[in-house]
Scaffold this active site. Structure first.
Site, PDB file in Angstrom:
ATOM      1  N   LYS A  49       0.841  -1.201   0.000  1.00 20.60           N
ATOM      2  CA  LYS A  49       0.000   0.000   0.000  1.00 20.60           C
ATOM      3  C   LYS A  49       0.872   1.246   0.000  1.00 20.60           C
ATOM      4  CE  LYS A  49      -3.814  -2.530   1.943  1.00 20.60           C
ATOM      5  NZ  LYS A  49      -4.562  -3.018   3.102  1.00 20.60           N
ATOM      6  N   GLN A  81      -5.403  -2.043   9.225  1.00 17.32           N
ATOM      7  CA  GLN A  81      -5.161  -3.346   8.588  1.00 17.32           C
ATOM      8  C   GLN A  81      -5.762  -4.484   9.419  1.00 17.32           C
ATOM      9  OE1 GLN A  81      -3.553  -3.831   5.483  1.00 17.32           O
ATOM     10  NE2 GLN A  81      -4.315  -5.899   5.757  1.00 17.32           N
ATOM     11  N   ASP A 127     -11.648   2.022   3.158  1.00 19.33           N
ATOM     12  CA  ASP A 127     -11.897   0.589   2.975  1.00 19.33           C
ATOM     13  C   ASP A 127     -13.390   0.309   2.780  1.00 19.33           C
ATOM     14  OD1 ASP A 127      -9.769  -1.152   2.805  1.00 19.33           O
ATOM     15  OD2 ASP A 127      -9.405  -1.209   4.974  1.00 19.33           O
TER      16      ASP A 127
END
Ligand code: NAD
Length: 284
Positions: A52, A96, A119
């Site tokens: 990322k 995460q 997300d």
């Protein structure tokens, strides 16, 4: 004759598009910034976070990384998210997953401001996806839709079967396919006649987390096969949920693992970060 859909190629195209958008924002004095939180030292999570970061560098997005010890307390994580929520220079926040077991994942995800939730896991954003009116797309399913568009594969009226019903992949995948007028079936661990259902599919999305779960006898001739699974084998190699070698012979299109859906997930994250930046600067 099958065609491999290269996630590397399609994701590169998306990232170049994002880089252009970022450059245009910079010309107006606006900098996009993504904050990534990693709790613990799960090696797979570390790899994802590094990837990322690299994608942010490519696109010109400023990235902040917060690596917290595995024993971090819920209050400490909450404090960090609240700080990032309040920081106007941070446009996107990503925590995460999976989090260590002692942390309340749901509470953490619900805390991220919806307009910074790149997300698309916050219930408010999930609700928008349900009604087909959204700013942020869930990264993996949206990356898959981008691959299908890139190859001009229409879902209109097609029988699509999604194997897996997670909140991250299976459920939102089904919603995005439904929006494109597909007839969608979701299979899961309790599905009784899975082989029969999958073998009627024009498009199969496998998101189970089991190597070689989809075998050639489940695949209709000419089906499009999208393999979301990431499984690490004993020899260290990655493989998907689909028996690629056998299934490719029956497929019209198939995605490889690695180099398929994985890079698309990250490219969509970059796209979502631009969207968040534009929304927060009233450009959208
Ligand atoms: P998950 O464990 O949350 O969900 C797995 C799903 O598979 C469940 O809904 C379960 O019902 C279903 N399942 C399990 N056994 C089954 C069976 N025997 N028959 C039918 N269905 C069964 O996993 P997830 O987060 O959705 O991820 C699935 C896979 O995709 C994993 O391998 C994960 O690593 C991978 N993944 C890849 C990306 C990417 O970017 N490529 C992103 C997210 C997840």
């Amino acid at each position: 004759m099958y065609k491999i859909i290269s996630g590397k190629d399609v994701s590169q195209a998306v990232k170049c598009r994002v880089a252009d958008e970022i450059k245009a924002l910079k010309d107006e004095g606006i900098e996009a910034c993504l904050a990534v939180i990693l709790v613990g030292d799960d090696p797979a999570s570390r790899v994802y976070v590094n990837n990322k970061k690299k994608a942010c560098e490519f696109c010109g997005i400023r990235s902040l990384e917060y690596v917290l010890p595995a024993e971090t307390k819920q209050e400490e994580l909450i404090e960090l998210i609240e700080k990032l929520n309040a920081d106007k220079s941070v446009n996107g926040i990503l925590c995460q997953l999976p989090l260590p077991k002692h942390l309340d994942e749901k509470a953490v995800l619900n805390l991220i401001k919806p307009e910074k939730d790149v997300d698309a896991f916050h219930p408010e954003n999930v609700g928008h996806i349900m009604i087909g009116d959204f700013n942020f797309l869930p990264c993996t399913p949206a990356g898959i839709m981008e691959m299908l568009r890139y190859e001009n594969i229409s879902l209109d009226g097609k029988n699509c079967v999604v194997i897996g019903r997670s909140n991250i992949v299976g459920k939102p995948m089904a919603m995005l396919m439904l929006k494109e007028n597909a007839t969608v079936t979701i299979c899961h661990s309790r599905t009784q006649n899975l082989k029969e259902i999958v073998s009627g599919a024009d498009v199969i999305v496998a998101a189970v987390g089991r190597p070689n779960f989809v075998t050639a006898d489940m695949v209709k001739d000419g089906a499009v096969i999208i393999d979301v699974g990431i499984n690490r084998m004993e020899d260290g190699k990655l493989c998907g949920d689909v028996d690629f070698e056998a299934c490719k012979e029956k497929a019209s299109y198939i995605t490889p693992v690695p180099g398929g859906v994985g890079p698309m997930t990250i490219a969509t994250l970059m796209q979502n970060t631009v969207t968040a930046t534009k929304i927060q600067n009233s450009k959208e």
